[in-house]
Design an enzyme around this catalytic site. Structure first.
Site, PDB file in Angstrom:
ATOM      1  N   GLY A   1     -62.898 -26.621  -6.736  1.00  0.00           N
ATOM      2  CA  GLY A   1     -61.470 -26.568  -6.438  1.00  0.00           C
ATOM      3  C   GLY A   1     -60.812 -27.919  -6.684  1.00  0.00           C
ATOM      4  O   GLY A   1     -59.723 -28.006  -7.247  1.00  0.00           O
TER       5      GLY A   1
ATOM      6  N   SER B   1     -69.145 -25.866   5.031  1.00  0.00           N
ATOM      7  CA  SER B   1     -68.578 -27.169   5.411  1.00  0.00           C
ATOM      8  C   SER B   1     -68.076 -27.157   6.847  1.00  0.00           C
ATOM      9  O   SER B   1     -67.891 -28.201   7.455  1.00  0.00           O
ATOM     10  CB  SER B   1     -67.418 -27.519   4.479  1.00  0.00           C
ATOM     11  OG  SER B   1     -66.396 -26.536   4.583  1.00  0.00           O
ATOM     12  N   ASP B   2     -67.832 -25.965   7.386  1.00  0.00           N
ATOM     13  CA  ASP B   2     -67.383 -25.875   8.777  1.00  0.00           C
ATOM     14  C   ASP B   2     -67.803 -24.519   9.331  1.00  0.00           C
ATOM     15  O   ASP B   2     -68.168 -23.616   8.577  1.00  0.00           O
ATOM     16  CB  ASP B   2     -65.869 -26.093   8.889  1.00  0.00           C
ATOM     17  CG  ASP B   2     -65.087 -25.233   7.938  1.00  0.00           C
ATOM     18  OD1 ASP B   2     -64.977 -25.591   6.752  1.00  0.00           O
ATOM     19  OD2 ASP B   2     -64.597 -24.172   8.363  1.00  0.00           O
TER      20      ASP B   2
HETATM   21  N1  HPA Z   1     -61.330 -20.947   5.634  1.00  0.00           N
HETATM   22  C1  HPA Z   1     -60.979 -20.804   4.366  1.00  0.00           C
HETATM   23  N2  HPA Z   1     -61.476 -21.553   3.395  1.00  0.00           N
HETATM   24  C2  HPA Z   1     -62.372 -22.487   3.723  1.00  0.00           C
HETATM   25  C3  HPA Z   1     -62.774 -22.679   5.036  1.00  0.00           C
HETATM   26  C4  HPA Z   1     -62.232 -21.858   6.041  1.00  0.00           C
HETATM   27  O1  HPA Z   1     -62.549 -21.973   7.225  1.00  0.00           O
HETATM   28  N3  HPA Z   1     -63.680 -23.689   5.029  1.00  0.00           N
HETATM   29  C5  HPA Z   1     -63.809 -24.100   3.746  1.00  0.00           C
HETATM   30  N4  HPA Z   1     -63.036 -23.367   2.949  1.00  0.00           N
END
Ligand code: HPA
Length: 242
Positions: free
Chosen positions: A20, A203-204
């Site tokens: 991205g 990543s989260d």
């Molecule tokens: N939501 C949408 N896109 C994302 C997220 C998320 O929590 N984390 C990384 N890309």
């Protein structure tokens, strides 16, 4: 030149990696490609072509979200003849079993976006990865001793939704993680009869609220990028189905 990409015909390889973030495209080009050459900087969405292990390979940013990736992949497939596209990106886990930095291979991509309802006249299209790329990425990961999660992801239009709980319904139906581009990549690849796969790093975490630090992200991204690079140029990959 296409509307949003400044490359001349022939300047983009048949195989492309799609982060991205355009700065990540620059990083990949400068770190992994032999003889990288920038072919576009329109809107600061950088694109480069070089070789990886001697094979032609391009890497280009897509921006965030369905409308942005849609523009770039349309032009890459339609105007530049790109045959194989591997998205690399981040995702937010919605299953407790996933851990930060895990790799997810997006076998399919559900979406809350209306783009496919519009395209298909109210019918529900099921955007899916190309089997050859998915199998190659899986085999490549296993040969490195990694076990990626493989399954359905959710491609959302809203990073900041009004109801912070929507992901729970997707999770009940087995979705692995949220991201924002894969459904459109898979749909447009199908339209042009090209191959596509999204390789994602967690990543989260929506269940635990954890987030990766920037160092953790860097090391996790390194694994993902190496997997994507090797998958993209793999000769083992059967070409496109129908
Ligand atoms: N939501 C949408 N896109 C994302 C997220 C998320 O929590 N984390 C990384 N890309």
């Amino acid at each position: 030149m296409s509307t949003h990409i400044a490359a001349k015909p022939g300047e983009i390889a048949g195989t492309i990696l799609l982060p991205g973030d355009p700065l990540r495209a620059q990083f990949i080009a400068e770190t992994y490609l032999e003889n990288p050459r920038q072919y576009t900087a329109v809107r600061n969405i950088f694109g480069y072509t070089g070789t990886y292990r001697g094979k032609p390979l391009s890497v280009q940013g897509t921006g965030m979200g369905i409308p942005s990736i849609s523009i770039y992949i349309h032009e890459l497939f339609r105007d530049y003849g790109v045959q194989r596209a591997v998205r690399i990106g981040t995702a937010g886990a919605v299953q407790e079993s996933l851990k930060l930095r895990d790799i997810v291979l997006a076998m399919s991509a559900s979406t809350d976006s209306a783009v496919n309802l519009r395209r298909f006249g109210g019918r529900s299209y099921a955007p899916a990865a190309s089997w050859g790329l998915l199998k190659t990425a899986w085999d490549m990961a296993v040969s490195k001793g990694w076990t990626p999660a493989v399954g359905n992801v959710v491609c959302s239009d809203l990073f900041y939704g009004d109801d912070g709980e929507e992901w729970k319904l997707w999770a009940r139906y087995g979705a692995l993680a949220l991201e924002m581009e894969s459904a459109e990549l898979y749909t447009v690849a199908a339209k042009f009869k090209r191959e596509a796969l999204a390789i994602l790093t967690i990543s989260d975490h929506l269940v635990t609220g954890e987030q990766t630090t920037s160092e953790e992200r860097q090391s996790a991204f390194t694994r993902m990028m190496e997997l994507a690079l090797e998958t993209a140029v793999s000769p083992a990959c059967p070409s496109v189905s129908p």
